[in-house]
Design a protein around this motif. Structure first.
Motif, PDB file in Angstrom:
ATOM      1  N   THR A 150      42.733  40.611 -14.958  1.00  0.00           N
ATOM      2  CA  THR A 150      43.279  41.277 -15.257  1.00  0.00           C
ATOM      3  C   THR A 150      42.486  42.822 -15.135  1.00  0.00           C
ATOM      4  O   THR A 150      42.555  43.837 -14.533  1.00  0.00           O
ATOM      5  CB  THR A 150      43.133  41.053 -17.036  1.00  0.00           C
ATOM      6  OG1 THR A 150      43.724  40.592 -17.126  1.00  0.00           O
ATOM      7  CG2 THR A 150      42.970  42.207 -18.451  1.00  0.00           C
ATOM      8  N   GLN A 152      40.126  43.434 -12.702  1.00  0.00           N
ATOM      9  CA  GLN A 152      40.407  43.835 -11.704  1.00  0.00           C
ATOM     10  C   GLN A 152      41.640  44.753 -11.327  1.00  0.00           C
ATOM     11  O   GLN A 152      41.969  45.245 -10.576  1.00  0.00           O
ATOM     12  CB  GLN A 152      40.000  42.695 -10.584  1.00  0.00           C
ATOM     13  CG  GLN A 152      39.324  42.484 -10.767  1.00  0.00           C
ATOM     14  CD  GLN A 152      39.023  41.217  -9.387  1.00  0.00           C
ATOM     15  OE1 GLN A 152      40.379  40.665  -9.153  1.00  0.00           O
ATOM     16  NE2 GLN A 152      37.828  40.813  -8.395  1.00  0.00           N
ATOM     17  N   ARG A 153      42.802  44.390 -12.265  1.00  0.00           N
ATOM     18  CA  ARG A 153      44.071  45.236 -11.751  1.00  0.00           C
ATOM     19  C   ARG A 153      43.251  46.444 -12.928  1.00  0.00           C
ATOM     20  O   ARG A 153      44.507  47.596 -12.895  1.00  0.00           O
ATOM     21  CB  ARG A 153      45.330  44.204 -12.406  1.00  0.00           C
ATOM     22  CG  ARG A 153      45.867  43.369 -12.095  1.00  0.00           C
ATOM     23  CD  ARG A 153      46.686  42.791 -11.923  1.00  0.00           C
ATOM     24  NE  ARG A 153      46.738  41.710 -13.461  1.00  0.00           N
ATOM     25  CZ  ARG A 153      46.217  40.339 -13.622  1.00  0.00           C
ATOM     26  NH1 ARG A 153      46.420  39.944 -12.929  1.00  0.00           N
ATOM     27  NH2 ARG A 153      46.791  40.962 -15.357  1.00  0.00           N
TER      28      ARG A 153
END
Length: 163
Positions: A150, A152-153
């Motif tokens: 999450t 990283q997004r």
């Protein structure tokens, strides 16, 4: 909120600058805040003001100082930001709306850091108290990997809050 007695990362002044840019130049700043949501603001009331500003801009409504002061007063939020003087302070917080990208990037980063820190503390606590066997550990590990994916997004989810 703090983790282990320390203040969580925040960019309170830059949160105010995001709000300021939205008020000063809604047509310019509005599209640039798409990465943010109310939960990204470490100061809860600023998140509420952000949602209110974003919704008013989307509806084509005015977001000038006097209008926002009245809107905040109608919603019982005016005193939480320092009254009419607080609205004026927010309006003038950003020296130039063209800096909105920097403000959004920093607010987003601080939000992700709070999420990361809180997630680590939560997972560490669970590891100490709720991992009697390998299966429990695997569940905890998968949960931590989900948190990292999450982050990283670039979206945070639940954040630490202050003030």
């Amino acid at each position: 909120m703090s983790a282990a007695g320390r203040e969580l990362p925040a960019a309170t002044e830059l949160e105010r600058c995001v709000l300021s840019c939205l008020m000063q130049a809604p047509d310019y700043a509005g599209p640039l805040v798409g990465r943010l949501n109310a939960e990204d603001f470490g100061t809860e009331v600023y998140g509420k003001v952000f949602d209110l500003l974003r919704n008013r801009i989307a509806a084509g409504k005015a977001v000038d100082g006097p209008t926002m002061a009245q809107e905040l007063d109608d919603r019982g939020l005016l005193e939480n930001i320092g009254g009419f003087a607080g609205v004026s302070d927010i309006l003038t917080a950003a020296p130039n709306p063209s800096h909105i990208r920097h403000y959004v990037e920093t607010v987003s980063l601080k939000s992700r850091l709070r999420t990361f820190i809180n997630g680590c503390w939560d997972h560490a606590s669970k590891a100490i108290t709720k991992c009697p066997d390998e299966a429990d550990f695997r569940v905890l590990q998968e949960s931590m990997e989900g948190l990292l994916m999450t982050l990283q997004r670039g979206r945070s989810g639940a954040n630490g809050k202050h003030g």
